[in-house]
Write a protein that holds these residues in place. Structure first.
Motif, PDB file in Angstrom:
ATOM      1  N   GLU A 168       0.836  -1.202   0.050  1.00 24.65           N
ATOM      2  CA  GLU A 168       0.019   0.135  -0.014  1.00 24.65           C
ATOM      3  C   GLU A 168       0.723   1.245  -0.106  1.00 24.65           C
ATOM      4  O   GLU A 168       0.333   2.501  -0.168  1.00 24.65           O
ATOM      5  N   ALA A 177       2.053   3.290   1.951  1.00 20.26           N
ATOM      6  CA  ALA A 177       2.018   4.495   2.872  1.00 20.26           C
ATOM      7  C   ALA A 177       3.017   5.315   3.603  1.00 20.26           C
ATOM      8  O   ALA A 177       2.790   6.056   4.058  1.00 20.26           O
ATOM      9  N   ALA A 219      -0.157   0.250  -7.480  1.00 17.38           N
ATOM     10  CA  ALA A 219      -0.752   0.440  -6.217  1.00 17.38           C
ATOM     11  C   ALA A 219      -0.172   1.335  -5.495  1.00 17.38           C
ATOM     12  O   ALA A 219      -0.370   2.477  -4.853  1.00 17.38           O
ATOM     13  N   LEU A 275       0.708   4.717  -7.341  1.00 18.50           N
ATOM     14  CA  LEU A 275      -0.501   5.702  -7.040  1.00 18.50           C
ATOM     15  C   LEU A 275      -0.558   5.997  -5.551  1.00 18.50           C
ATOM     16  O   LEU A 275      -0.969   7.412  -5.336  1.00 18.50           O
ATOM     17  N   SER A 276      -0.560   5.413  -4.647  1.00 19.18           N
ATOM     18  CA  SER A 276      -0.543   5.693  -3.244  1.00 19.18           C
ATOM     19  C   SER A 276       0.455   6.775  -3.060  1.00 19.18           C
ATOM     20  O   SER A 276       0.129   7.777  -2.202  1.00 19.18           O
ATOM     21  N   ASN A 296      -0.574  10.446  -4.398  1.00 16.80           N
ATOM     22  CA  ASN A 296      -1.551  11.008  -3.564  1.00 16.80           C
ATOM     23  C   ASN A 296      -1.270  11.466  -2.264  1.00 16.80           C
ATOM     24  O   ASN A 296      -2.235  11.625  -1.503  1.00 16.80           O
ATOM     25  N   SER A 297      -0.274  11.141  -1.993  1.00 16.10           N
ATOM     26  CA  SER A 297       0.269  11.499  -0.601  1.00 16.10           C
ATOM     27  C   SER A 297      -0.094  13.081  -0.105  1.00 16.10           C
ATOM     28  O   SER A 297      -0.215  14.033  -0.976  1.00 16.10           O
ATOM     29  N   MET A 305      -7.572   9.834  -1.415  1.00 19.16           N
ATOM     30  CA  MET A 305      -5.851   9.966  -1.707  1.00 19.16           C
ATOM     31  C   MET A 305      -5.080   8.605  -1.424  1.00 19.16           C
ATOM     32  O   MET A 305      -5.426   7.797  -2.392  1.00 19.16           O
ATOM     33  N   GLU A 306      -4.297   8.662  -0.726  1.00 23.52           N
ATOM     34  CA  GLU A 306      -3.544   7.513  -0.513  1.00 23.52           C
ATOM     35  C   GLU A 306      -3.777   6.384   0.162  1.00 23.52           C
ATOM     36  O   GLU A 306      -3.404   5.323   0.238  1.00 23.52           O
ATOM     37  N   ALA A 361      -3.968   5.346   3.051  1.00 24.56           N
ATOM     38  CA  ALA A 361      -3.144   4.520   4.185  1.00 24.56           C
ATOM     39  C   ALA A 361      -3.864   4.504   5.421  1.00 24.56           C
ATOM     40  O   ALA A 361      -3.342   3.607   6.355  1.00 24.56           O
ATOM     41  N   SER A 365      -5.314   9.941  -7.997  1.00 28.47           N
ATOM     42  CA  SER A 365      -6.358   9.447  -7.225  1.00 28.47           C
ATOM     43  C   SER A 365      -7.329   8.460  -8.001  1.00 28.47           C
ATOM     44  O   SER A 365      -7.993   7.619  -7.476  1.00 28.47           O
ATOM     45  N   ALA A 397      -6.974   4.914  -6.367  1.00 25.40           N
ATOM     46  CA  ALA A 397      -5.607   4.717  -5.648  1.00 25.40           C
ATOM     47  C   ALA A 397      -5.881   4.257  -4.233  1.00 25.40           C
ATOM     48  O   ALA A 397      -5.096   3.338  -3.630  1.00 25.40           O
ATOM     49  N   LEU A 428      -8.537   2.774  -3.033  1.00 25.78           N
ATOM     50  CA  LEU A 428      -9.159   1.322  -2.956  1.00 25.78           C
ATOM     51  C   LEU A 428      -7.970   0.178  -3.154  1.00 25.78           C
ATOM     52  O   LEU A 428      -7.813  -0.616  -2.301  1.00 25.78           O
ATOM     53  N   SER A 449      -4.797   0.555  -2.486  1.00 31.38           N
ATOM     54  CA  SER A 449      -4.108   0.829  -1.364  1.00 31.38           C
ATOM     55  C   SER A 449      -4.413  -0.081  -0.298  1.00 31.38           C
ATOM     56  O   SER A 449      -3.858  -0.808   0.787  1.00 31.38           O
TER      57      SER A 449
END
Lengths: 251, 251, 251, 251, 251, 251, 251, 251
Positions: A181, A183, A213, A216-217, A220-221, B180-181, B183, B208, B213, B215, B217
């Motif tokens: 993920e 993150a 994944a 993209l994560s 999008n931080s 967004m991410e 997490a 996103s 994204a 999802l 994650s």
């Protein structure tokens, strides 16, 4: 470049070159010499830094050739990235290359003394991200940086990450490497006050989509100061981190 | 169902029905009566719980009709989801519906007393995720659950989340809502010891990909105990959380 | 955690520790001890439950090391997931591990007695989904759950599923595992009144997109109470199901 | 076509045409006349069947023109698909078109008597799929088929579907229309013994990806006898179903 | 099914069974017996048709077992799909199976006499699509259909296709198989007046995306009467074509 | 074609053929002869040009057969594309084929003299793109074009490209081949005044998505005069470039 | 460029400029003057050709300004692309612009006389593709080309296309424009012997994915000589076609 | 943080707090105070820097509230991002906010004096990328950086970029903003020797996929030193650039 053109122009001024001859020289002069070729010139200014050979798609013979030539020119450290164990073995028959199985890198000569301004933290979400992390870390070290490794500090156990707050907060750049993920980049980005370079890895399965994944994560931080490089691109992150870590302060 | 079939069989036994007639009755009897129709029967056992109407794609007249009929049957609480402000206004001319603009839900009657076993925590990454969170929270409340809201505790400021450790760790189910991410689900999943339901939201822009994204994650969460529902599906998460929160212990 | 911090604080109060020393202890104390590290503490409370080692990416030596150490600590059951037959063979030279070829899991010691509240049904759409199902089922069993297996009950022959209505309707959690069109989760979700965990599998070809079709299908389930884990993530589903099955009722 | 070419050849044989003239005729003769143009000729053989105008992208004037011309040629039924309410209103000022708001179709004249061999069942997963279903059903009726509508029989309440087993099993073709997880096609495909045409709809949100999830789901159907048309393509399904329903048996 | 239920009901009527006992019998009786299990019963009505075993994921032993049992029950033709050459060899040591390398199918016994109503045309865009085409063609033949093969008639040389207009136009069903741009289904759909089943293949490279390009292309066909099955699903197309080709006309 | 049809028609005119016989001949005459088959006839007009065999999916025997037959017909150059080293070796036992390992092409006979109007520049972004480039270059040469190769002139070192401005600006067509970010086509498109054919390659990793990133990049080129062929389609680009390079000027 | 640099160099040679001054001039001289700026210079050589303004994202005032300035410089034809009706109306208050609603283009002045070498055929699959086709056709005409329009000749009625074989086969370039399955480019590519430029359009719905299906289809064309531009990029196709149509033959 | 904890501990040591009271204080103390909350503290050290409010999803009232409170606290510059013109107008009724229509940003107070170490170059491929560029530039300026804007220097006219080599090569950070093919980041990355932050924009149509094409292109950059932020994320790029530009050199 300006100096070189000016020299040619001066030779015309002084009647040493005709306009035609100058024209020819300007055309023959490869554009590289006109100032666009940054790497070599700038490299020359920072002695001791490693030269790096991208190993993928090159034969052992080609690599041996390039590496030998670099050593002959006085290069103390040569790093070879994306080097398969098989190629490494073949190269080792002729050059005393140390091979790092995890990062698939070969090292010729000695690592330079760190001359960067601060430290670079290389953090990974899991243990499976370590090969990419080592590519980043060794690249940064070969380019003259002090590297702190924080491996397996993924967000599913956020306490592991928090236990290393001090190292994180004293870094000049952080490389956050994570698959699944992804993150880690966001969480670190929220903790530190320096640039964070996210490296998504292809670790994972199913909906990880080979690293998409995580990519993209990271993109999008919602933490500021985070930017991203390509999936598994440890080298790119190490190079960029080194670049930032060598930016001088005000004169 | 068994009872109904048994009754038919008994009537055959008692000569009140011929085999042919029984056959016909069994065929006419909709399968719903054969036991597959769970919702109504089970609902009946848990008095006081709200009935929920999915508002999207229904006209105000249809909604008024259904809601009135439910009230007449003695239903104390009726929830209407995905209800546009325009429709809500039209319905309010005939029914005393309270409209929650954020979650776009209409509430008819009083919310039931919580009868769930523990508390449900609804957490969001940012303030823009609140509409989805309120859909989840109100759904859960309407189904008889006590809900704790932890909004804007996203991972880019992990301390905000950690400040609520106690609420998180005492929850029976957590609904983690983030765009967004995405997490948040992983980080919470790593902190708590109960089921975490991830709800990706379509909040964000660019990469996103309207919630994809987040999802991906959440599906790649390396924390155990995390599962995911559809993007923006606050209702689904609230319903599932209530289901888990009403699971009885050992007899 | 609170107790540990309180103990330190009391020692300061009692003059047994100076503020400086307390400070040091708080800093040395890994954050795990500050309450974020849930797994171990909670595990400790439920004796007899298996410990699980994620085998992928670990060498046989590493696995042997971890497993032996766990056994020495008195762990009665150790499960190893994602274990290749080759690694299993190597491990079996030193530990009496039973290897389940289908789920690619190794079991050390005895499965614990079920101590969950109800039963967990593990259902699959086809026979090719069985490896993922066994990963889920064995995980759940190793964590102390009674598991009922309903394999090959896919929706293209809905009568096969309906023949097992009783088992389904008496379950406390259902794990619905399916590749291809992944409709099993929806159909079961419409039949039962308990949480359904969907596990899409990478079984299929062409437009199954390695499990993405089943994943999307499950996320779009119009049945309430369905949530989804990553493609082929049998372990995650088994773990979550066990978590739900061990949730206690009202005190 | 063969006859037309033969006629030309015979005229050459009889000296009525020179080779040059025949050559010219063959070239001038549009290829449509050489047998590739199926629709019109075949249509001519099945009098009474409706003519269908694709309304999207045509102005009301164009539609009026085409429809009038068809009526003048003696066409008893003219169907207009994808017709917006606004265009319908404009057309109604000049032609007595009945407008079906749900399917967005206009009907001019009377529906033909069914002359197909069996019945076509049009089934939908939910009520939101009805517009697409009506496009399919009206198309089939306009082409001379008897249609049975089974709406809102989605798989999350499989008993609703099973309650209509008789209609389903006596159909010659079934059109299964569903958005979200699109499992209806598979479940019906497993119940019936005739061709099933799946129509995914764009109904849903988030991970339904505007119908892609349902499309992929239907393509992955593990039931035999299922094929799929484009998302929301009710017309295509109705047309194909009619084609199958008019296939004659052995002479 | 009706008969079986009726028998039970009659036994109750005749006092041979109590209602309770009947109840029990109805519950034990798998739902398959309640009429949902179509395949076997219907199969029984069309003697001589081949039984088909899906070979993928089954061991040679399992296949031998099933095939032998089918032969013992009097099945004259058994087809095994998705059979690897290795498995075929192993099976051939015990059963006289003919193996078709191209379609990877095994045939046990003799192909049945065609008893379908018309002919099925199997057309491919290129020669690389032939394996999928043979899977479709052999499936159709094994199910009692006369098949005409038109291979390598892709749209980039439309004259090759037009040279076979007569075969195409006299078909009762056409299976159009193509990879790359997948336009074959549309072009054939525009030429013929019968159902066209499109089968996208994974033939191609780069932007063919393993058959997705052809799949999308076929789904977007602007020709009426075209529907699509999964990528490389020759079996599914052959089965559906046979189903359509055996639809009886009016009684 | 016209001539052939005219001949048949004349024979009818002269009484040498009956209309029936002519009809038969026209039907037997493959449509290829009716003018749709361009390649052969047009090829015939440009003697000396190579014939090209697509090697993928053909057995060595098939290739030998085709190639031999072409040579017997007087074809001086035969090119075989997508030829694996193994197949090449087998073919070399019977035909004196020169094998180019990089482009995986086999050459039989001599390359023709260039007869195109200008030169074709084949440029690549990196050295890893060379196999695709050689497929393009050799194809173009085999079809009678003069080719200038500019390899490793990627945009990350734009001076390398600018050093070859003269060759670029004097080209009649440029083939721009690049993987990764694929920007080469745009940059060249902005420099030259002739058609630029972009060939994305599958070189790269992670977010290069096997060439999709480069493909999308080239399709979005903001330079005019750029069009794109499939990923890795060197042959297609070489063929199209040759076509453009042989377009005659005004008569 | 060479001449300009040479002039500067000559002025240095002749003592009219110092080296320093020359240096300055070279630096001030925008690089455009160093030869990279092709458009203007080349344009100058082909008098009478239209100038084209990309209208999207420009205000009416900006467009009026640019157009007026071009007219003042003697430009006889100015084309404005992607011009909304609203903007067109505003512009028409000040300039006598003819507005083409279909292609959303504005034309100022007169179209030039065709000076291209052959004709450009612009073909579309359906009538909905005409806006893109007109953008291509008008662009080509404005750049001095003779254009033949073949609209609505899609592959689902291949006879319509074949009826225009003569126009197609006499073209110098064909622009094939199609949405939905995009097969037109392949079919035309197989019929003609000149470059075919495919333009996928966003016409369609569902699985057309806003033109992606047609794009992929065209990229996978198995016909040689086909290349592709961006979705709906009529301008790009018209520009490239004109470029090819103005390529001179051998001197 | 350490100091704050130490103070508490010291108070316990000195008997001013009981362990219980200390415990309470530690718990009440928000985690932000425990060191995780970086922004405020660090901000405090760099007086004069603007505070930034993310305007999207906030009501005008909320924004006015936050901004007023910041001004009252002595904040000299407040920047509001993603502010619609309507909201701006409402805010301007109460606060003297300057509104920048292009970047959709509102500025309250005066921009601070630049205190960064070098200059930040903000470059765009086209004029349509300017809104994103202005968001980046104004953000950087508000955070105390000197910004050089190089707009419309896209790679399809590489001379425009080269004309600004000097500015580029003297930058400390470059922000490269481009939609469509997004090659600008690579080309600049190859020219400069400092970090390059790529910002893909959603400018483009068709295969630009709303910025995904540019995003993928930038991630695949073969130039070292390039990293990427989310599509259209001008703010993120400006913030990161400022962070890098304020990194101090060696003490």
């Amino acid at each position: 470049m300006n100096r070189q053109i000016l020299q040619i122009l001066r030779q015309v001024e002084q009647g040493k070159l005709t306009a035609q001859e100058a024209m020819l020289q300007l055309k023959l002069e490869p554009f590289a010499d006109l100032g666009f070729a940054k790497v070599d010139q700038h490299r020359a200014l920072r002695q001791g830094v490693a030269e790096i050979i991208y190993g993928e798609g090159k034969t052992p013979e080609q690599i041996i050739g390039i590496a030998s030539s670099l050593q002959e020119q006085g290069q103390k450290t040569v790093l070879i990235t994306r080097l398969s164990p098989e190629k490494a073995q073949q190269i080792q028959t002729q050059l005393s290359v140390q091979y790092d199985q995890s990062s698939r890198m070969g090292i010729l000569g000695q690592m330079p003394e760190p001359d960067g301004i601060g430290t670079i933290v290389v953090a990974t979400g899991g243990t499976s991200d370590i090969p990419v992390a080592e590519e980043a870390a060794l690249t940064a070290e070969a380019l003259g940086n002090q590297v702190i490794r924080l491996y397996d500090v993924g967000v599913a156990g956020v306490h592991r990450l928090l236990a290393h707050l001090e190292e994180l907060m004293s870094a000049r750049v952080v490389i956050a490497i994570a698959g699944m993920e992804g993150a880690l980049a966001s969480v670190i980005g929220g903790l530190v006050d320096c640039p964070v370079i996210g490296v998504p890895t292809s670790v994972g399965y199913g909906a990880s989509l080979n690293g998409l994944a995580a990519l993209l994560s990271m993109l999008n931080s919602c933490a500021s100061g985070v930017s991203v490089v390509n999936i598994d691109n440890g080298f790119g992150a190490g190079y960029l981190a080194s670049m930032i870590n060598h930016l001088e302060g005000k004169a």
